[in-house]
Design a protein around this motif. Sequence first.
Motif, PDB file in Angstrom:
ATOM      1  N   MET A   1       1.036  -1.080   0.039  1.00 51.38           N
ATOM      2  CA  MET A   1      -0.230   0.060  -0.114  1.00 51.38           C
ATOM      3  C   MET A   1       0.888   1.237   0.030  1.00 51.38           C
ATOM      4  SD  MET A   1      -3.247   1.451   2.670  1.00 51.38           S
ATOM      5  CE  MET A   1      -2.105   0.887   4.036  1.00 51.38           C
ATOM      6  N   SER A   2       0.553   2.129  -0.781  1.00 43.10           N
ATOM      7  CA  SER A   2       1.389   3.263  -1.136  1.00 43.10           C
ATOM      8  C   SER A   2       0.782   4.341  -0.278  1.00 43.10           C
ATOM      9  CB  SER A   2       1.594   3.731  -2.437  1.00 43.10           C
ATOM     10  OG  SER A   2       2.322   5.024  -2.664  1.00 43.10           O
ATOM     11  N   THR A   3       1.569   5.269   0.584  1.00 42.97           N
ATOM     12  CA  THR A   3       1.068   6.414   1.100  1.00 42.97           C
ATOM     13  C   THR A   3       1.155   7.747   0.485  1.00 42.97           C
ATOM     14  OG1 THR A   3       3.332   6.672   2.095  1.00 42.97           O
ATOM     15  CG2 THR A   3       2.006   5.303   3.500  1.00 42.97           C
ATOM     16  N   GLY A   4       2.087   7.537  -0.675  1.00 44.07           N
ATOM     17  CA  GLY A   4       2.280   8.877  -1.684  1.00 44.07           C
ATOM     18  C   GLY A   4       3.399   9.594  -1.140  1.00 44.07           C
ATOM     19  N   ARG A   5       3.998   9.109  -0.112  1.00 40.99           N
ATOM     20  CA  ARG A   5       5.156   9.823   0.359  1.00 40.99           C
ATOM     21  C   ARG A   5       6.474   9.778  -0.434  1.00 40.99           C
ATOM     22  NH1 ARG A   5       7.458   8.093   6.157  1.00 40.99           N
ATOM     23  NH2 ARG A   5       9.320   9.372   6.269  1.00 40.99           N
ATOM     24  N   GLU A   6       6.673  10.963  -0.811  1.00 40.58           N
ATOM     25  CA  GLU A   6       8.077  10.919  -1.604  1.00 40.58           C
ATOM     26  C   GLU A   6       9.362  11.061  -0.886  1.00 40.58           C
ATOM     27  OE1 GLU A   6       9.994  13.309  -5.436  1.00 40.58           O
ATOM     28  OE2 GLU A   6       7.786  13.673  -4.544  1.00 40.58           O
ATOM     29  N   ILE A   7      10.358   9.992  -0.890  1.00 36.89           N
ATOM     30  CA  ILE A   7      11.482   9.964  -0.040  1.00 36.89           C
ATOM     31  C   ILE A   7      12.840  10.085  -1.212  1.00 36.89           C
ATOM     32  CG2 ILE A   7      12.899   8.512   1.486  1.00 36.89           C
ATOM     33  CD1 ILE A   7      10.129   7.706   2.592  1.00 36.89           C
ATOM     34  N   ARG A   8      13.780  10.764  -0.944  1.00 42.86           N
ATOM     35  CA  ARG A   8      14.971  10.827  -1.691  1.00 42.86           C
ATOM     36  C   ARG A   8      16.079   9.871  -0.739  1.00 42.86           C
ATOM     37  NH1 ARG A   8      18.667  15.613  -3.592  1.00 42.86           N
ATOM     38  NH2 ARG A   8      20.074  14.657  -4.661  1.00 42.86           N
ATOM     39  N   LEU A   9      16.760   8.982  -1.307  1.00 39.82           N
ATOM     40  CA  LEU A   9      17.720   8.176  -0.790  1.00 39.82           C
ATOM     41  C   LEU A   9      18.829   8.816  -1.573  1.00 39.82           C
ATOM     42  CD1 LEU A   9      16.290   4.635  -0.665  1.00 39.82           C
ATOM     43  CD2 LEU A   9      16.903   6.314   1.276  1.00 39.82           C
ATOM     44  N   VAL A  10      20.098   8.848  -0.799  1.00 33.08           N
ATOM     45  CA  VAL A  10      21.431   9.386  -1.213  1.00 33.08           C
ATOM     46  C   VAL A  10      22.460   8.606  -0.687  1.00 33.08           C
ATOM     47  CG1 VAL A  10      23.133  11.170  -1.657  1.00 33.08           C
ATOM     48  CG2 VAL A  10      20.617  11.643  -1.459  1.00 33.08           C
ATOM     49  N   GLU A  11      23.330   7.909  -1.630  1.00 31.67           N
ATOM     50  CA  GLU A  11      24.404   7.189  -1.245  1.00 31.67           C
ATOM     51  C   GLU A  11      25.812   7.888  -1.211  1.00 31.67           C
ATOM     52  OE1 GLU A  11      26.967   2.800  -1.729  1.00 31.67           O
ATOM     53  OE2 GLU A  11      25.789   3.626  -3.439  1.00 31.67           O
ATOM     54  N   GLU A  12      26.103   8.146   0.242  1.00 36.13           N
ATOM     55  CA  GLU A  12      27.221   9.090   0.319  1.00 36.13           C
ATOM     56  C   GLU A  12      28.704   8.552  -0.145  1.00 36.13           C
ATOM     57  OE1 GLU A  12      26.174  12.178   1.023  1.00 36.13           O
ATOM     58  OE2 GLU A  12      24.286  11.896   1.937  1.00 36.13           O
ATOM     59  N   ASP A  13      29.586   9.475  -0.184  1.00 31.94           N
ATOM     60  CA  ASP A  13      30.872   9.085  -0.532  1.00 31.94           C
ATOM     61  C   ASP A  13      31.512   8.035   0.289  1.00 31.94           C
ATOM     62  OD1 ASP A  13      30.893  10.833  -2.531  1.00 31.94           O
ATOM     63  OD2 ASP A  13      31.805  12.513  -1.460  1.00 31.94           O
ATOM     64  N   ASP A  14      31.135   7.997   1.834  1.00 29.37           N
ATOM     65  CA  ASP A  14      31.550   7.015   2.747  1.00 29.37           C
ATOM     66  C   ASP A  14      30.887   5.686   2.756  1.00 29.37           C
ATOM     67  OD1 ASP A  14      29.153   7.759   4.030  1.00 29.37           O
ATOM     68  OD2 ASP A  14      30.208   8.513   5.733  1.00 29.37           O
ATOM     69  N   GLY A  15      29.750   5.628   1.886  1.00 28.71           N
ATOM     70  CA  GLY A  15      28.983   4.390   1.553  1.00 28.71           C
ATOM     71  C   GLY A  15      27.806   4.266   2.589  1.00 28.71           C
ATOM     72  N   ARG A  16      27.695   5.418   3.431  1.00 27.53           N
ATOM     73  CA  ARG A  16      26.406   5.349   4.517  1.00 27.53           C
ATOM     74  C   ARG A  16      25.439   6.053   3.527  1.00 27.53           C
ATOM     75  NH1 ARG A  16      27.454   7.989   9.849  1.00 27.53           N
ATOM     76  NH2 ARG A  16      25.699   6.883  10.258  1.00 27.53           N
ATOM     77  N   ALA A  19      18.721   9.800   3.972  1.00 27.06           N
ATOM     78  CA  ALA A  19      17.177   9.579   3.623  1.00 27.06           C
ATOM     79  C   ALA A  19      16.311  11.135   3.800  1.00 27.06           C
ATOM     80  CB  ALA A  19      16.347   8.529   4.073  1.00 27.06           C
ATOM     81  N   ILE A  20      15.721  11.635   2.639  1.00 29.83           N
ATOM     82  CA  ILE A  20      15.065  12.644   3.050  1.00 29.83           C
ATOM     83  C   ILE A  20      13.644  12.739   2.477  1.00 29.83           C
ATOM     84  CG2 ILE A  20      15.244  15.143   2.180  1.00 29.83           C
ATOM     85  CD1 ILE A  20      18.006  13.134   1.123  1.00 29.83           C
ATOM     86  N   ASP A  21      12.969  13.173   3.471  1.00 29.74           N
ATOM     87  CA  ASP A  21      11.368  13.267   3.358  1.00 29.74           C
ATOM     88  C   ASP A  21      11.181  14.371   2.465  1.00 29.74           C
ATOM     89  OD1 ASP A  21       8.350  12.124   4.338  1.00 29.74           O
ATOM     90  OD2 ASP A  21       8.505  14.390   4.302  1.00 29.74           O
ATOM     91  N   LYS A  22      10.578  14.444   1.238  1.00 28.52           N
ATOM     92  CA  LYS A  22      10.381  15.724   0.274  1.00 28.52           C
ATOM     93  C   LYS A  22       9.400  16.674   0.962  1.00 28.52           C
ATOM     94  CE  LYS A  22      12.544  15.777  -3.261  1.00 28.52           C
ATOM     95  NZ  LYS A  22      13.662  16.525  -3.760  1.00 28.52           N
ATOM     96  N   GLU A  23       8.449  16.349   1.549  1.00 33.31           N
ATOM     97  CA  GLU A  23       7.319  17.029   2.114  1.00 33.31           C
ATOM     98  C   GLU A  23       7.638  17.828   3.111  1.00 33.31           C
ATOM     99  OE1 GLU A  23       2.904  16.701   4.092  1.00 33.31           O
ATOM    100  OE2 GLU A  23       3.577  15.121   3.068  1.00 33.31           O
ATOM    101  N   THR A  24       8.343  17.245   4.309  1.00 31.01           N
ATOM    102  CA  THR A  24       8.765  18.004   5.344  1.00 31.01           C
ATOM    103  C   THR A  24      10.121  18.472   5.276  1.00 31.01           C
ATOM    104  OG1 THR A  24       9.562  15.942   6.407  1.00 31.01           O
ATOM    105  CG2 THR A  24       7.117  16.436   6.843  1.00 31.01           C
ATOM    106  N   GLY A  25      11.148  17.970   4.504  1.00 29.10           N
ATOM    107  CA  GLY A  25      12.543  18.421   4.448  1.00 29.10           C
ATOM    108  C   GLY A  25      13.344  17.541   5.597  1.00 29.10           C
ATOM    109  N   VAL A  26      12.886  16.922   6.326  1.00 24.36           N
ATOM    110  CA  VAL A  26      13.472  15.967   7.266  1.00 24.36           C
ATOM    111  C   VAL A  26      14.274  15.104   6.429  1.00 24.36           C
ATOM    112  CG1 VAL A  26      13.193  14.579   9.320  1.00 24.36           C
ATOM    113  CG2 VAL A  26      11.529  16.489   8.962  1.00 24.36           C
TER     114      VAL A  26
END
Length: 86
Positions: A1-16, A19-26
């Motif tokens: 089930m989709s919540t419609g929440r948009e999340i951006r995942l970024v792999e950092e240079d150190d491998g970690r 995760a960014i919630d696009k709506e809240t900016g958190v």
Amino acid sequence: MSTGREIRLVEEDDGRWSAIDKETGVASHGDTREEALEMLDEAVALHKGEAGDLMTDENLRELGIDPDSVPDEPREPDAPWFDSEE
């Protein structure tokens, strides 16, 4: 089930992962994508007041933070992933 929440995942240079919630900016991070998403869920819940206790001026003073130095409204963090849109 989709919540419609948009999340951006970024792999950092150190491998970690970030995760960014696009709506809240958190944003949050973790050693794996799964951990980053779990940490993001907790951070968003705290941000929305769905978890944890609200911070009071007294709490801030106990942490050594001047309550007058804390903005009333959230601001965009100084982080590279907020500089560019996909």
